[in-house]
Design a protein around this motif. Structure first.
Motif, mmCIF file in Angstrom:
data_model
loop_
_atom_site.group_PDB
_atom_site.id
_atom_site.type_symbol
_atom_site.label_atom_id
_atom_site.label_comp_id
_atom_site.label_asym_id
_atom_site.label_seq_id
_atom_site.Cartn_x
_atom_site.Cartn_y
_atom_site.Cartn_z
ATOM 1 N N HIS A 1 10.146 -35.151 -46.706
ATOM 2 C CA HIS A 1 10.366 -34.356 -45.379
ATOM 3 C C HIS A 1 9.438 -35.343 -44.540
ATOM 4 O O HIS A 1 10.284 -36.379 -43.561
ATOM 5 C CB HIS A 1 10.432 -32.955 -45.241
ATOM 6 N N VAL A 2 8.582 -35.379 -44.086
ATOM 7 C CA VAL A 2 8.118 -36.425 -43.748
ATOM 8 C C VAL A 2 8.588 -37.670 -43.556
ATOM 9 O O VAL A 2 8.308 -38.396 -42.346
ATOM 10 C CB VAL A 2 6.478 -36.894 -44.002
ATOM 11 N N GLY A 3 8.885 -38.590 -44.552
ATOM 12 C CA GLY A 3 9.007 -39.801 -45.103
ATOM 13 C C GLY A 3 10.156 -40.136 -44.109
ATOM 14 O O GLY A 3 10.881 -41.212 -43.309
ATOM 15 N N GLN A 4 11.251 -38.739 -44.340
ATOM 16 C CA GLN A 4 12.745 -39.133 -43.463
ATOM 17 C C GLN A 4 12.403 -38.708 -41.949
ATOM 18 O O GLN A 4 13.050 -39.764 -40.991
ATOM 19 C CB GLN A 4 13.533 -37.986 -43.646
ATOM 20 N N ALA A 5 10.548 -38.977 -41.618
ATOM 21 C CA ALA A 5 10.384 -39.067 -39.863
ATOM 22 C C ALA A 5 10.752 -39.904 -39.253
ATOM 23 O O ALA A 5 9.788 -40.143 -38.420
ATOM 24 C CB ALA A 5 10.007 -37.678 -39.494
ATOM 25 N N THR A 6 9.226 -40.603 -40.519
ATOM 26 C CA THR A 6 8.845 -42.029 -39.952
ATOM 27 C C THR A 6 9.543 -43.006 -40.396
ATOM 28 O O THR A 6 10.125 -43.098 -40.822
ATOM 29 C CB THR A 6 7.444 -41.174 -40.764
ATOM 30 N N SER A 7 8.904 -44.258 -40.386
ATOM 31 C CA SER A 7 9.230 -45.361 -41.214
ATOM 32 C C SER A 7 8.661 -46.008 -41.135
ATOM 33 O O SER A 7 8.905 -47.161 -41.901
ATOM 34 C CB SER A 7 10.057 -46.146 -39.594
ATOM 35 N N ARG A 8 6.953 -46.863 -41.569
ATOM 36 C CA ARG A 8 6.560 -47.511 -41.128
ATOM 37 C C ARG A 8 4.996 -47.258 -41.809
ATOM 38 O O ARG A 8 4.990 -47.639 -43.434
ATOM 39 C CB ARG A 8 5.715 -48.119 -40.120
ATOM 40 N N ILE A 9 4.390 -45.825 -41.804
ATOM 41 C CA ILE A 9 2.823 -45.124 -42.040
ATOM 42 C C ILE A 9 3.374 -44.965 -43.632
ATOM 43 O O ILE A 9 4.381 -44.122 -43.631
ATOM 44 C CB ILE A 9 2.610 -44.419 -41.297
ATOM 45 N N ARG A 10 2.097 -45.073 -44.542
ATOM 46 C CA ARG A 10 2.119 -44.622 -45.584
ATOM 47 C C ARG A 10 2.232 -43.180 -45.696
ATOM 48 O O ARG A 10 1.428 -42.684 -44.709
ATOM 49 C CB ARG A 10 0.763 -45.543 -46.840
ATOM 50 N N ILE A 11 2.932 -42.766 -46.813
ATOM 51 C CA ILE A 11 2.684 -40.719 -47.062
ATOM 52 C C ILE A 11 2.291 -40.924 -48.518
ATOM 53 O O ILE A 11 2.648 -41.408 -49.261
ATOM 54 C CB ILE A 11 4.279 -40.687 -45.799
ATOM 55 N N GLY A 12 1.656 -39.485 -48.556
ATOM 56 C CA GLY A 12 1.286 -39.430 -49.443
ATOM 57 C C GLY A 12 0.923 -38.222 -49.765
ATOM 58 O O GLY A 12 0.351 -37.664 -48.917
ATOM 59 N N ALA A 13 0.271 -38.309 -50.930
ATOM 60 C CA ALA A 13 -0.609 -36.601 -51.525
ATOM 61 C C ALA A 13 -2.123 -36.385 -51.543
ATOM 62 O O ALA A 13 -2.521 -37.468 -52.102
ATOM 63 C CB ALA A 13 0.122 -36.038 -52.644
ATOM 64 N N GLY A 14 -2.549 -36.101 -51.177
ATOM 65 C CA GLY A 14 -4.568 -35.862 -51.042
ATOM 66 C C GLY A 14 -4.430 -34.706 -51.298
ATOM 67 O O GLY A 14 -5.472 -34.122 -50.662
#
Length: 333
Positions: free
Chosen positions: A62-75
């Motif tokens: 969901h977050v990936g679709q809203a962004t384009s460059r920032i790394r996204i993941g699980a912490g």
């Protein structure tokens, strides 16, 4: 230059909905990307009314679709809750959707109480080596090296950046042995921070993914244009910490003026302890707090935790935090 990242528990407020919290998560990640954060993580928690990130891989998409460059993941992903093959499939899918942007932080805590853990896993029987073995199995699926006899699809050949998370010395030792980046949860469990970082750096073995140690540590930030406002917005997270540690977790509550003064000494001591890795105040206050934390720990990256009741106030805090870190980088240049 110390990198700056953001941890979001996707809080649900007392008057809000899960749908609103998820919308806020996407907006916050987009905002963090715009002001210069390097990565945005959500964490796996279960059975908690005030946290909307239980389906962690879905939230990341969901977050990936809203962004384009920032790394996204699980912490992070709590590895004992799921089979490594399932995680390989989930994060292999995310890597296919958002190539070069996916992080997979792995923890060994349940992310829930024992009753919820039982519902998730069906049985709680495991030995001390299960977590390291599961990490190695997961690496094998991504490497597609045939050691498991099973090909993960999606997953085989995927390249999420794997991290080991921890709040004790165990994770530091494992990250060092495997040559993986390490993140310490000092934003809520600060006791072993310095010792864990020392062990990680001392025992680190270079790997195919990392030549030298790379460490991150959690740090709470509540920033506003005035110190009084920052102290006020911090009280929602303070209430959540006290509620959790006293067995009464729930949804995030609105700020309370003078909250700490209302607490009995035992509860105030809990609060002071869990929030010892924190900065509360103006941009300059936060810059000083970040500078002292980085000087003490020598971390390569600070993972900011900033749970604030009002979404606009939270975005302002994130922006001021980015400005504070930028001012430190300029001063060091």
């Amino acid at each position: 230059m110390t990198r700056l990242s953001l941890l979001d528990l996707v809080p649900v407020t007392d008057t809000g909905t899960v749908a609103q919290s998820l919308a806020h998560a996407a907006d916050l990640a987009r905002h963090a990307e715009a002001v210069g954060f390097d990565r945005y993580w959500v964490a796996e928690h279960h059975g908690m009314e005030g946290i909307a990130s239980a389906a962690t891989a879905v939230v990341i998409a969901h977050v990936g679709q809203a962004t384009s460059r920032i790394r996204i993941g699980a912490g992070g992903i709590m590895l004992p809750n799921s089979a490594p093959l399932q995680i390989a499939e989930q994060f292999g899918t995310l890597d296919a959707l958002f190539p070069g942007r996916i992080d997979l932080g792995l923890g060994r805590a349940p992310g829930s109480d024992q009753r919820v853990a039982q519902a998730l896993r069906r049985n709680l029987n495991s030995d001390a080596n299960q977590f390291p073995n599961d990490v190695v199995e997961l690496q094998s699926y991504f490497a597609d090296d045939g050691r498991t006899g099973i090909r993960a699809t999606p997953g085989a050949g995927a390249r999420p950046q794997m991290w080991i998370l921890g709040s004790s010395l165990f994770g530091a030792q494992l990250a060092a042995i495997l040559g993986l980046p390490y993140a310490f949860a000092s934003h809520f469990a600060p006791d072993a921070l310095d010792q864990a970082l020392a062990i990680y750096r001392r025992d680190f073995r270079p790997s195919a993914v990392l030549e030298r140690p790379y460490a991150m540590a959690g740090f709470n930030v509540f920033a506003a244009d005035t110190r009084a406002e920052a102290e006020l917005i911090a009280t929602s997270q303070q209430q959540s910490f006290v509620a959790l540690r006293t067995g009464n977790p729930g949804r995030m509550r609105p700020p309370v003026e003078g909250y700490r003064a209302t607490l009995p000494p035992a509860h105030a001591a809990i609060l002071d302890h869990v929030l010892s890795a924190s900065a509360i105040g103006t941009r300059d206050d936060v810059a000083r707090g970040l500078a002292a934390f980085v000087a003490r720990t020598g971390v390569d990256e600070v993972m900011v935790a900033s749970a604030i009741y009002d979404h606009d106030a939270r975005k302002r805090s994130v922006a001021l935090t980015a400005e504070a870190m930028a001012s430190l980088d300029r001063a060091a240049a």
